[in-house]
Enzyme design. Structure first.
Site, PDB file in Angstrom:
ATOM      1  N   HIS A  96       0.852  -1.191   0.000  1.00  0.00           N
ATOM      2  CA  HIS A  96       0.000   0.000   0.000  1.00  0.00           C
ATOM      3  C   HIS A  96       0.891   1.245   0.000  1.00  0.00           C
ATOM      4  CE1 HIS A  96      -2.842   3.044   1.332  1.00  0.00           C
ATOM      5  NE2 HIS A  96      -3.789   2.243   0.886  1.00  0.00           N
ATOM      6  N   GLU A 165      -3.582   2.076  -7.616  1.00  0.00           N
ATOM      7  CA  GLU A 165      -3.922   3.172  -6.716  1.00  0.00           C
ATOM      8  C   GLU A 165      -2.948   4.327  -6.925  1.00  0.00           C
ATOM      9  OE1 GLU A 165      -6.374   2.025  -3.171  1.00  0.00           O
ATOM     10  OE2 GLU A 165      -4.336   1.696  -2.527  1.00  0.00           O
TER      11      GLU A 165
HETATM   12  C1  PEP Z   1      -6.835   3.308   0.235  1.00  0.00           C
HETATM   13  O1  PEP Z   1      -6.864   3.163   1.449  1.00  0.00           O
HETATM   14  O2  PEP Z   1      -6.124   2.578  -0.454  1.00  0.00           O
HETATM   15  C2  PEP Z   1      -7.647   4.346  -0.391  1.00  0.00           C
HETATM   16  C3  PEP Z   1      -7.804   4.309  -1.684  1.00  0.00           C
HETATM   17  O3  PEP Z   1      -8.169   5.315   0.427  1.00  0.00           O
HETATM   18  P1  PEP Z   1      -9.308   6.381   0.010  1.00  0.00           P
HETATM   19  O4  PEP Z   1     -10.455   5.587  -0.608  1.00  0.00           O
HETATM   20  O5  PEP Z   1      -9.695   7.021   1.286  1.00  0.00           O
HETATM   21  O6  PEP Z   1      -8.704   7.310  -0.990  1.00  0.00           O
END
Ligand code: PEP
Length: 247
Positions: A96, A165
């Site tokens: 992450h 992400e």
């Molecule tokens: C995450 O925790 O990977 C995330 C995408 O957080 P958020 O949805 O709050 O942006």
């Protein structure tokens, strides 16, 4: 056919009471979405309690850890291994962006964690994404994924989930452009297997989730903040279910 997935990452939030209320609410709310795989990733300390809640009835909820160590055991105070997690969960988030940023996790460490998760019988949810917003980051993301998977064999790609992400969108009030996401995911798919689910995460909420999940390239979403509110999270699960037509 890849399964649609919604992951809830609770990060370092919730008391035990909050965690029980949240997991019970989600369990009851997503029961009707039978074809959807919902993965809750609470703080590790609540995994055992929550496994008692969700595994009572719902068949479509699984649990995941937010992190594991790459070693299976040893004198590493405060750490948790995949071998420990596997008794209560099926998944582990690995790489992450908050782990990469605040705990200096490199691709090398992450690829060892991915291998450790698979060795322990867990499915890793491997996060990758560019640090700065740009329309030209696909090479950077692909190479981050290749390096993060360096320690696993091609035959193991079916056991992992990839979460694209963009770092600048995680925890921010701006999501990535869904068209760009789809383009990134097409390129990430060339690294893995046709069977590997690839999901998007970064400011996903009940108002924007459909922008991502109507696209066939995007197999689901990873949700941070909006996973801490039962009603919002269930709305997102409903949207994914409806757009993937799996009720
Ligand atoms: C995450 O925790 O990977 C995330 C995408 O957080 P958020 O949805 O709050 O942006």
């Amino acid at each position: 056919m890849r399964r649609p997935i919604v992951v809830g990452n609770w990060k370092m939030f919730t008391s035990l009471t909050d965690a029980l209320v949240l997991s019970t609410g989600v369990r009851d709310g997503v029961e009707e979405f039978s074809g959807l795989e919902v993965i809750l990733c609470p703080p590790a300390i609540w995994l055992t309690e929550i496994s008692g809640v969700v595994h009572k009835s719902a068949q479509n909820i699984a649990l995941g850890a937010q992190n594991i160590n790459y070693l299976s055991e040893g004198e590493y105070t405060g750490e948790i291994s995949g071998n420990m997690v596997r008794d209560v969960a099926k998944y582990a988030i690995v790489g992450h962006s908050e782990r990469r940023k605040y705990f200096a996790e490199t691709n090398d460490i992450i690829s060892r964690k991915v291998a450790a998760a698979i060795d322990a019988g867990l499915s890793p949810i491997v996060c990758v994404g560019e640090k700065k917003r740009s329309d030209d980051s696909i090479k950077e993301i692909v190479s981050e994924l290749e390096d993060s998977l360096a320690d696993i064999k091609k035959g193991e790609y079916k056991d992992i989930i990839i979460a694209y992400e963009p770092v600048w969108a995680v925890g921010a009030d701006i999501a990535a452009d869904p068209d760009y996401c789809a383009r990134v995911i097409v390129k990430l798919r060339e690294v893995v297997d046709a069977a590997t689910p690839i999901i998007y995460g970064g400011d996903v909420n009940a108002s924007n989730a459909y922008n991502f999940v109507w696209r066939p390239e995007i197999d689901g979403v990873l949700v941070g903040r909006a996973s801490l509110k039962v009603a919002d999270f269930i709305k997102i699960c409903r949207i994914v279910t409806e757009y993937k037509k799996i009720v």
